[in-house]
Design an enzyme around this catalytic site. Structure first.
Site, PDB file in Angstrom:
ATOM      1  N   GLY A   1       0.819  -0.936  -0.076  1.00  0.00           N
ATOM      2  CA  GLY A   1       0.029   0.015  -0.043  1.00  0.00           C
ATOM      3  C   GLY A   1       0.769   1.155   0.036  1.00  0.00           C
TER       4      GLY A   1
ATOM      5  CB  SER B   1      -7.458   0.244  13.198  1.00  0.00           C
ATOM      6  OG  SER B   1      -8.266   1.172  13.644  1.00  0.00           O
TER       7      SER B   1
ATOM      8  CE1 TYR C   1      -9.463  -0.361   8.195  1.00  0.00           C
ATOM      9  CE2 TYR C   1     -10.001   0.116  10.403  1.00  0.00           C
ATOM     10  CZ  TYR C   1      -9.021   0.328   9.152  1.00  0.00           C
ATOM     11  OH  TYR C   1      -7.852   0.879   9.576  1.00  0.00           O
TER      12      TYR C   1
END
Length: 284
Positions: free
Chosen positions: A20, A153, A176
């Site tokens: 990414g 996260s 997510y």
């Protein structure tokens, strides 16, 4: 809380694969790594964006080696092919940074699936980094001491094993958050397994709501800069004081507990069995 503005550690001679890497924190991190002299292996999904990212890195650090690898992480066949390409071309790998991710989506009510038919966020944010790490582990071991850094996260939602692929009451943001907890859980397992081989495996929450297209597309207002997230990630990659730190979940710079499910041995075992089952065809 600790405040770190610069990370010690010259990265000349170190080869780092960053997934990414064509936008957002990934691109910002690539520029920071290049400034420290690392040989960069940049992954992206789009050849043109990879070329643009490479140009930006070379403009800032002309002497740095940059090589690009294209793959769509929503297809585990391409993830496996990415690993094959790296193993064929690269004599060493010092750090793997699993940074690429799919966010909550523009419309969080729309459930998307991967090439293999898995829920998209679980596939890209958990299964893809698992396959890539597993396939590259022999090269990381041969290059040891080496590191795996999983970008997770603070948003974590427990996995319900009766509906792992979220076929009921779909919510992209929850998907997510579940995928990021899965990534943390597998981080702990891989760390224990890799410790004897001098390969450290850690996960971190880089920063809260960074200024990225992923955050904006998910309908959130950015609250922090790309540098706010890149600096703690850079520390996990480069700080020599963390050479023996493994199996940690960090909230930026601080060792913080992840969701309680991450420490549930039975849940971790169930996730490991499921993950192995879903990825086995791509690990050969």
């Amino acid at each position: 809380m600790h405040e770190h503005t610069a990370t010690p550690g010259d990265l000349c001679g170190k080869t780092i694969l960053l997934t990414g890497a064509t936008q957002g924190m990934g691109l910002h991190l690539a520029l920071l790594l290049a400034a420290r002299g690392a040989t960069l292996l940049l992954h992206g999904r789009d050849q043109q964006r990879l070329a643009t990212a490479t140009d930006k890195v070379r403009a800032q650090a002309p002497e740095v080696s940059v090589r690009t690898y294209r793959a769509d992480l929503a297809d585990l066949e391409q993830v496996s092919a990415l690993a094959d390409a790296v193993l064929a071309a690269e004599p060493r790998l010092d750090v793997l940074v699993n940074n690429a991710a799919v966010g909550g989506g523009i419309d969080p009510t729309v459930r998307q699936t991967s090439r293999q038919g898995h829920e998209l966020r679980f596939a890209v944010n958990h299964l893809a980094p698992y396959v890539l790490t597993r396939r590259l582990l022999p090269l990381l071991v041969a290059s040891a001491p080496s590191r795996v850094v999983n970008v997770a996260s603070a948003g974590q939602v427990p996995i319900h094993f009766d509906d792992v692929m979220l076929e009921r009451d779909y919510n992209g943001v929850h998907a997510y958050c579940r995928s990021k907890l899965a990534l943390i859980m597998v981080t702990f397992d891989l760390a224990a397994e890799s410790a004897p081989h001098q390969v450290t495996v850690n996960a971190l929450h880089p920063a809260h709501l960074m200024d990225t297209s992923m955050v904006r597309q998910s309908g959130f207002t950015p609250a922090t800069s790309l540098d706010d997230g890149a600096q703690p990630t850079l520390r996990l990659i480069a700080d020599p004081n963390l050479e023996n730190t493994t199996g940690q979940y960090l909230d930026r710079y601080d060792d913080q507990p992840a969701h309680p499910q991450a420490y549930d041995a039975q849940a971790r075992a169930r996730l490991a069995a499921l993950t192995t089952n879903l990825t086995e065809p791509f690990l050969a």
